[in-house]
Each structure stands twice: as structure tokens, then as C-alpha cells.
Design a protein around this motif. Structure first.
Motif, PDB file in Angstrom:
ATOM      1  N   GLU A  55       1.019  -1.171   0.091  1.00  0.00           N
ATOM      2  CA  GLU A  55       0.472  -0.341  -0.076  1.00  0.00           C
ATOM      3  C   GLU A  55       1.086   1.006  -0.154  1.00  0.00           C
ATOM      4  N   CYS A  56       1.793   1.310   0.919  1.00  0.00           N
ATOM      5  CA  CYS A  56       3.073   3.000   0.638  1.00  0.00           C
ATOM      6  C   CYS A  56       3.891   2.839  -0.688  1.00  0.00           C
ATOM      7  N   LEU A  57       3.345   1.662  -1.203  1.00  0.00           N
ATOM      8  CA  LEU A  57       4.343   2.201  -2.538  1.00  0.00           C
ATOM      9  C   LEU A  57       3.142   2.530  -3.407  1.00  0.00           C
ATOM     10  N   GLU A  58       2.010   1.826  -3.051  1.00  0.00           N
ATOM     11  CA  GLU A  58       0.951   2.357  -4.994  1.00  0.00           C
ATOM     12  C   GLU A  58       0.756   3.836  -4.063  1.00  0.00           C
ATOM     13  N   VAL A  59       0.971   4.184  -3.148  1.00  0.00           N
ATOM     14  CA  VAL A  59       0.274   5.921  -2.745  1.00  0.00           C
ATOM     15  C   VAL A  59       1.888   6.554  -3.027  1.00  0.00           C
ATOM     16  N   TYR A  60       2.772   5.742  -3.000  1.00  0.00           N
ATOM     17  CA  TYR A  60       3.987   6.793  -3.884  1.00  0.00           C
ATOM     18  C   TYR A  60       3.872   6.710  -5.087  1.00  0.00           C
ATOM     19  N   GLN A  61       3.391   5.804  -6.395  1.00  0.00           N
ATOM     20  CA  GLN A  61       3.048   5.786  -7.432  1.00  0.00           C
ATOM     21  C   GLN A  61       2.307   6.609  -7.968  1.00  0.00           C
ATOM     22  N   ARG A  62       1.310   6.743  -6.596  1.00  0.00           N
ATOM     23  CA  ARG A  62       0.230   7.521  -7.244  1.00  0.00           C
ATOM     24  C   ARG A  62      -0.334   9.583  -7.136  1.00  0.00           C
ATOM     25  N   MET A  63       1.375   8.965  -6.255  1.00  0.00           N
ATOM     26  CA  MET A  63       1.722  11.468  -5.921  1.00  0.00           C
ATOM     27  C   MET A  63       2.259  11.449  -6.830  1.00  0.00           C
ATOM     28  N   PRO A  64       1.597  12.435  -7.434  1.00  0.00           N
ATOM     29  CA  PRO A  64       2.322  13.150  -8.626  1.00  0.00           C
ATOM     30  C   PRO A  64       3.831  13.852  -8.595  1.00  0.00           C
ATOM     31  N   GLU A  65       4.941  13.210  -9.867  1.00  0.00           N
ATOM     32  CA  GLU A  65       6.113  13.455 -10.085  1.00  0.00           C
ATOM     33  C   GLU A  65       6.410  14.351  -9.306  1.00  0.00           C
TER      34      GLU A  65
END
Length: 194
Positions: A55-65
Motif C-alpha cells: 500500500e505504501c508503494l501504491e501511494v508513492y506511485q499515485r503521488m504526482p511526480e
């Protein structure tokens, strides 16, 4: 009503949810239209605390660049290290624009945690030149695995300087076993040369 709360208040509520171990609530609060970087970081920290590395990785990947900083990547690397997800950590590390010493250490810890010391050693060689923390951490892992040949090799890379905590583990390399005598019994037992 979410519109009544400022972005700062939302970030605080996400942080509190994370402190309580409720990372799912933190994820739910993050699904707003435009979360701030503080909200993202609070949610990442909540996932780390809960051990929810995916979930942590998913949140990071959803973050705007724009919000993806070395700090946010390091938070994800912490979750991966905690979960012993070395290959995933290595993949993320290679995508970080400006990795720092903490990024390298967290990635190495994840590789060591998955018990692949060979890959961890290659990582240390490629990215850890001059970083004694990486060398010390890898030496500790090899000592724990009783791989004294690698401990000796890493010690040579360090220039022969042995950290205090490793000195006791390395002693068997240099001392002939037949000269060691055991004194005492149980927890009070110790070995003495001569």
C-alpha cells in the motif's frame, strides 16, 4: 464534511490514524481531490507503521511526480526494508532521481533482510563506495551468517579497521582454535586464549 477541513487538518488526521495503526482510514482520507505532500507523507508513514509495504508503494506511485522526493522514496524504502522486500527496494532505488545515503542504507537493509547477501554485496560495491555505514552493515550481516571469509574481505576494504561490535565476531579468524579454553558453565562461560 471534508470541505470544512483545511489540508493541514487532513494531514494531521491522517497522521493520527497512522499512529493508531489505522492505515486504511489514512488511505481513505488521502483519496481526496488534491492531497498535499504532507498528507502523502503522513499516509506513507501510516503504511510503514502498519507494515503495509504494498500500500505504501501504491501511494508513492499515485503521488504526482512533483511530490515524489527522496524523502518520500526513503519512507517507502523503510517499509520495504521492514518487510524484507529487497528486490522491490532495489527497483525503487534505481528509479530515485537523487538517492542519498539513507536511500542506500535502507535498500541494503532490505536486501540483507531477504537474506541475499550476494546481491547486497554487489549493491554495496556499486553504490556504497566510501560509505562506511553500508560496509559496516554488510560486515554485520556476514558475521551474523558466520561467513568469516567475507567478513575478512570487507574488513580489508575498510582498511583493516574493525568496528567494536564486530571485533568479537572476527576473533575466531585470527586465533587458532586449539589454543582456546572454555572457563565456566552456562551463561557465565567464556573462552580464553592460552
Amino acid at each position: 464534511n471534508e470541505s470544512l477541513f483545511s489540508e493541514r487538518a487532513i494531514a494531521m488526521v491522517i497522521s493520527i490514524a497512522g499512529s493508531c495503526g489505522d492505515y486504511r482510514r489514512a488511505l481513505g482520507l488521502l483519496r481526496r481531490k488534491t492531497p498535499s505532500i504532507a498528507s502523502y507523507h503522513a499516509c506513507l508513514a501510516a503504511c510503514v507503521k502498519a507494515g503495509a509495504w504494498e500500500e505504501c508503494l501504491e501511494v508513492y506511485q499515485r503521488m504526482p511526480e512533483l511530490h515524489r522526493t527522496t524523502l518520500s522514496a526513503n519512507i517507502v524504502l523503510s517499509a520495504m526494508a521492514k518487510a524484507n522486500r529487497g528486490l522491490e527496494a532495489l527497483d525503487l532505488f534505481e528509479r530515485i532521481k537523487n538517492p542519498n545515503k539513507d536511500s542506500r542504507l535502507k535498500t541494503l537493509n532490505a536486501l540483507i533482510g531477504m537474506n541475499d547477501l550476494e546481491v547486497a554485496h554487489k549493491f554495496q560495491i556499486e553504490y556504497g563506495t566510501g560509505d562506511t555505514r553500508l560496509l559496516d552493515r554488510l560486515t554485520s550481516a556476514y558475521a551474523k551468517a558466520c561467513n568469516w571469509i567475507m567478513v575478512k574481505e570487507l574488513n580489508a576494504q575498510r582498511g583493516g579497521i574493525v568496528p567494536q561490535q564486530e571485533a568479537r565476531n572476527i576473533a575466531p579468524i585470527f586465533e587458532p582454535w586449539h589454543l582456546l579454553q572454555k572457563f565456566g558453565k552456562g551463561r557465565q562461560a567464556f573462552w580464553k586464549l592460552g
